[in-house]
Write a protein that holds these residues in place. Structure first.
Motif, PDB file in Angstrom:
ATOM      1  N   VAL A 163      17.509   4.594  25.022  1.00  0.00           N
ATOM      2  CA  VAL A 163      16.607   4.426  26.205  1.00  0.00           C
ATOM      3  C   VAL A 163      15.507   3.782  25.642  1.00  0.00           C
ATOM      4  N   LEU A 164      15.126   4.157  24.492  1.00  0.00           N
ATOM      5  CA  LEU A 164      13.618   3.391  23.838  1.00  0.00           C
ATOM      6  C   LEU A 164      14.016   1.916  23.562  1.00  0.00           C
ATOM      7  N   ILE A 165      15.275   1.671  23.069  1.00  0.00           N
ATOM      8  CA  ILE A 165      15.894   0.336  23.039  1.00  0.00           C
ATOM      9  C   ILE A 165      15.687  -0.528  24.025  1.00  0.00           C
ATOM     10  N   VAL A 166      16.307  -0.026  25.266  1.00  0.00           N
ATOM     11  CA  VAL A 166      16.202  -0.510  26.660  1.00  0.00           C
ATOM     12  C   VAL A 166      14.722  -0.843  27.128  1.00  0.00           C
ATOM     13  N   LEU A 167      13.925   0.007  26.942  1.00  0.00           N
ATOM     14  CA  LEU A 167      12.550  -0.098  27.407  1.00  0.00           C
ATOM     15  C   LEU A 167      11.733  -0.978  26.445  1.00  0.00           C
ATOM     16  N   SER A 168      12.223  -1.235  25.135  1.00  0.00           N
ATOM     17  CA  SER A 168      11.111  -2.131  24.130  1.00  0.00           C
ATOM     18  C   SER A 168      11.071  -3.520  24.675  1.00  0.00           C
ATOM     19  N   PRO A 169      11.870  -4.191  25.322  1.00  0.00           N
ATOM     20  CA  PRO A 169      11.569  -5.764  25.647  1.00  0.00           C
ATOM     21  C   PRO A 169      10.565  -5.802  26.743  1.00  0.00           C
ATOM     22  N   VAL A 170      10.329  -4.822  27.736  1.00  0.00           N
ATOM     23  CA  VAL A 170       9.623  -4.907  28.506  1.00  0.00           C
ATOM     24  C   VAL A 170       8.121  -4.366  28.310  1.00  0.00           C
ATOM     25  N   THR A 212      25.029 -13.264  24.468  1.00  0.00           N
ATOM     26  CA  THR A 212      24.842 -12.452  23.184  1.00  0.00           C
ATOM     27  C   THR A 212      25.326 -11.100  23.039  1.00  0.00           C
ATOM     28  N   VAL A 213      25.440 -10.283  24.216  1.00  0.00           N
ATOM     29  CA  VAL A 213      26.068  -8.991  24.101  1.00  0.00           C
ATOM     30  C   VAL A 213      27.563  -9.158  23.892  1.00  0.00           C
ATOM     31  N   MET A 214      28.324 -10.307  24.499  1.00  0.00           N
ATOM     32  CA  MET A 214      29.635 -10.618  24.389  1.00  0.00           C
ATOM     33  C   MET A 214      30.078 -10.773  22.993  1.00  0.00           C
ATOM     34  N   ILE A 215      29.168 -11.634  22.358  1.00  0.00           N
ATOM     35  CA  ILE A 215      29.376 -12.132  20.800  1.00  0.00           C
ATOM     36  C   ILE A 215      29.207 -11.033  19.911  1.00  0.00           C
ATOM     37  N   LEU A 254      23.753   1.499  26.309  1.00  0.00           N
ATOM     38  CA  LEU A 254      23.321   1.113  27.500  1.00  0.00           C
ATOM     39  C   LEU A 254      23.199  -0.397  27.657  1.00  0.00           C
ATOM     40  N   ARG A 255      24.278  -1.152  27.138  1.00  0.00           N
ATOM     41  CA  ARG A 255      24.156  -2.456  27.312  1.00  0.00           C
ATOM     42  C   ARG A 255      24.303  -3.017  28.508  1.00  0.00           C
ATOM     43  N   TYR A 256      24.838  -2.125  29.552  1.00  0.00           N
ATOM     44  CA  TYR A 256      24.849  -2.816  31.097  1.00  0.00           C
ATOM     45  C   TYR A 256      23.488  -2.724  31.677  1.00  0.00           C
ATOM     46  N   VAL A 257      22.782  -1.905  31.252  1.00  0.00           N
ATOM     47  CA  VAL A 257      21.408  -1.753  31.836  1.00  0.00           C
ATOM     48  C   VAL A 257      20.761  -3.181  31.544  1.00  0.00           C
ATOM     49  N   ILE A 258      20.773  -3.558  30.304  1.00  0.00           N
ATOM     50  CA  ILE A 258      20.230  -4.772  29.496  1.00  0.00           C
ATOM     51  C   ILE A 258      20.615  -5.826  30.211  1.00  0.00           C
ATOM     52  N   ALA A 267      17.779 -10.087  24.668  1.00  0.00           N
ATOM     53  CA  ALA A 267      18.833 -10.406  23.594  1.00  0.00           C
ATOM     54  C   ALA A 267      18.760  -9.560  22.366  1.00  0.00           C
ATOM     55  N   ILE A 268      17.774  -9.322  21.780  1.00  0.00           N
ATOM     56  CA  ILE A 268      17.659  -8.313  20.725  1.00  0.00           C
ATOM     57  C   ILE A 268      17.918  -7.004  21.185  1.00  0.00           C
ATOM     58  N   ALA A 269      17.281  -6.621  22.266  1.00  0.00           N
ATOM     59  CA  ALA A 269      17.504  -5.216  22.929  1.00  0.00           C
ATOM     60  C   ALA A 269      19.217  -5.116  23.069  1.00  0.00           C
ATOM     61  N   GLY A 270      19.809  -6.042  23.561  1.00  0.00           N
ATOM     62  CA  GLY A 270      21.230  -5.981  23.782  1.00  0.00           C
ATOM     63  C   GLY A 270      22.154  -5.586  22.310  1.00  0.00           C
ATOM     64  N   VAL A 271      21.698  -6.347  21.473  1.00  0.00           N
ATOM     65  CA  VAL A 271      22.288  -6.416  20.138  1.00  0.00           C
ATOM     66  C   VAL A 271      22.127  -5.061  19.633  1.00  0.00           C
TER      67      VAL A 271
END
Length: 435
Positions: free
Chosen positions: A10-17, A83-86, A60-64, A40-44
C-alpha cells in the motif's frame, strides 16, 4: 506474514502520487514525465517485494496499472503496463502465462473505461469505479487459482489459509485503490482551486481597470458625440458626409467601452419575465441571413412550451445568445450546420448551440472565455467573456464541450420562472433537416 507484505505494498502504491504532488506543488505541469516514471518504479517494487507462496505472487501491481491509465493517460498506462510485464517476466516462476493474462486484463479494462472515467465529476463515484476496475483482474486471478486447485496443479494443505489470504488480498486492494484515487482527486482539486484563485484575481484586476477606463472615456465621448450631432443639424454644406463617418466611429468606440463596462459589472437594467421561445425565434430570424451568407444551415429543435419564461434582462439575454450563435456560425465551414436545441429539466432550461466546425482540443477548451483568447483570426475574446458574465448575472451557467474535427457545443442553462408542460416544436431548414 502476508498482511505485513500487503501493507508495505500500500505504501509503495501511494508513493508515486505523494512524491509527484511534492514535485508539482504550485507549479505548472512538469515537462518531464515524472508521474510515468514514478508509477513504473512503483510497479517494479510491487513485484520485487511481493509475497510469494505456492508459486503465486501476492502484490498490488493491478492497482498501479489501472491508476496509471486513469490518471496518467494512455501513454503512461501502456508504459507502466510494459514495465510491469517485463519485471514479472524477469522474476520468472511458475504460472507466468496466467500472470500475463491478469496484468493484460487490468490494462485493457482501464484503457476501455478511461474516457468515460474522465467525464465523471463526483470524486466518490470515481473512487468506487477505480476500486471496481482494480478488482476485475483479481476476480480473474481468483478464478484461475480455483481452476488450478481443482486440476490439482496447486496444492494448499489448508484451504482456510487460502481463503484468509484471498480475503486479505481483496480488502487491501480496495483500500489501496481507494486511497490512491482520493489522493489524485485531492491533488486535482487543489490545482483547480489554484487556477480559480488566479482567474479570480485577473478578473478583479481587469474589472477595476475596465470600469475605470469606461467611466473616464465615456463622458468625453458623449460630449463630442452630442456636439457633432448639433453640428450635423446646423451645417448643411458638402462636408456633412464626414459627420456620419465620425459618428459611426464614435458609436463603435462607445460599444467597445460598453463591452468593457459590462465585463466589469454586467448591468441588468430591466429584469422581467421573458418568453424564451420568442427570444430564440427572434435570434434565429436575425442570424438566419447571416448564416446563409456564410453557407451555414441554422436549425432549431425546441422542446419547451410556448409560455415558458425566465427572469432576465431581455436585451442583455438577446445580446449574449446572439454572440454565442454568431460564434458558432463563424466557426462552421461552408455547408456545415449550427443547431439550437432548447430543453427543459425540473427547474432549468438549457440552450445547446452546436456547430460542425473544427472543434477545439483540451488546451483550447480550457482557455475559452479567458481574456484576450480567441480561436478567430481577429478578435479579443471579450465578447464571449461578456456573454458569459451576463448569463452568470442572471443566475445561469455556461459550459463548453468540444471535439477536434467534429464540432463544439455551448450549453447555456437558466433558471425557470415557473413550471410548464413540455411540448415539442421543430423547425426545419429549407435546405437541410434538423440534426
Amino acid at each position: 506474514m502476508i498482511i505485513e507484505k500487503l501493507l508495505l505494498q500500500v505504501l509503495i502504491v501511494l508513493s508515486p502520487v505523494l512524491v509527484y504532488s511534492v514535485i508539482s506543488n504550485g507549479k505548472k505541469e512538469p515537462r518531464f514525465p515524472f508521474l510515468t516514471v514514478f508509477y513504473a518504479i512503483a510497479g517494479v517494487l510491487c513485484i520485487v517485494f511481493s509475497y510469494q507462496t505456492f508459486g503465486l505472487y501476492w502484490d498490488l501491481r493491478y492497482v498501479i496499472v489501472v491508476c496509471a491509465f486513469l490518471y496518467g493517460g494512455m501513454k503512461t498506462g501502456w508504459l507502466v503496463f510494459a514495465t510491469v510485464m517485463i519485471t514479472r517476466t524477469m522474476m520468472g516462476g511458475d504460472h507466468l502465462v496466467f500472470a500475463y493474462v491478469c496484468i493484460t486484463s487490468a490494462a485493457l479494462t482501464a484503457f476501455f473505461f478511461q474516457t468515460k472515467y474522465q467525464n465523471i465529476l463526483s470524486k466518490w463515484r470515481r473512487t468506487l469505479i477505480a476500486i471496481v476496475l482494480s478488482l476485475v483482474p483479481v476476480v480473474i486471478q481468483i478464478s484461475i487459482v480455483s481452476l488450478l486447485i481443482r486440476e490439482e496443479v496447486l496444492h494448499f494443505f489448508d484451504e482456510s489459509v487460502l481463503g484468509r489470504y484471498l480475503f486479505y488480498y481483496v480488502i487491501v486492494i480496495m483500500i489501496a485503490a481507494g486511497f490512491i484515487t482520493l489522493l489524485h482527486e485531492a491533488i486535482n482539486e487543489k490545482k483547480r482551486m489554484q487556477e480559480e484563485i488566479i482567474r479570480a484575481e485577473k478578473f478583479n484586476t481587469l474589472a477595476g481597470l475596465a470600469a475605470s477606463i469606461a467611466h473616464e472615456v465615456r463622458n468625453p465621448l458623449t460630449v463630442v458625440k452630442g456636439f457633432l450631432q448639433l453640428m450635423k443639424e446646423e451645417n448643411k454644406d458638402s462636408s456633412q458626409q464626414y459627420y456620419s463617418l465620425v459618428l459611426n466611429e464614435l458609436g463603435r468606440a462607445e460599444n467597445i467601452i460598453n463591452d468593457y463596462l459590462n465585463f466589469a459589472k454586467p448591468e441588468l437594467k430591466s429584469v422581467e419575465d421573458v418568453k424564451l421561445l420568442e427570444n430564440i425565434h427572434e435570434i434565429h430570424a436575425l442570424l438566419h441571413p447571416y448564416a446563409i451568407k456564410d453557407g451555414v444551415h441554422l436549425n432549431e429543435l425546441i422542446e419547451i412550451s410556448d409560455h415558458l419564461v425566465v427572469r432576465a434582462d431581455r436585451n442583455q439575454l438577446k445580446q449574449a445568445l446572439v454572440n454565442f450563435v454568431k460564434n458558432a456560425i463563424e466557426a462552421t465551414p461552408n455547408g456545415g450546420n449550427v443547431t439550437l436545441v432548447v430543453q427543459k429539466s425540473t427547474d432549468l432550461v438549457t440552450i445547446h448551440i452546436s456547430d460542425t466546425g473544427k472543434g477545439m482540443n483540451k488546451e483550447e477548451l480550457s482557455r475559452i472565455g479567458t481574456l484576450f483568447y480567441t480561436t478567430k483570426d481577429k478578435g479579443t475574446g471579450l465578447g464571449t467573456m461578456v456573454s458569459i458574465r451576463i448569463i452568470e448575472a442572471m443566475g445561469g451557467t455556461v459550459s463548453y464541450q468540444s471535439k477536434e474535427f467534429v464540432g463544439t457545443t455551448v450549453s447555456i442553462s437558466l433558471p425557470i420562472r415557473r413550471d410548464e408542460t413540455s411540448s415539442i416544436h421543430t423547425f426545419k431548414d429549407k435546405n437541410r433537416k434538423v440534426i
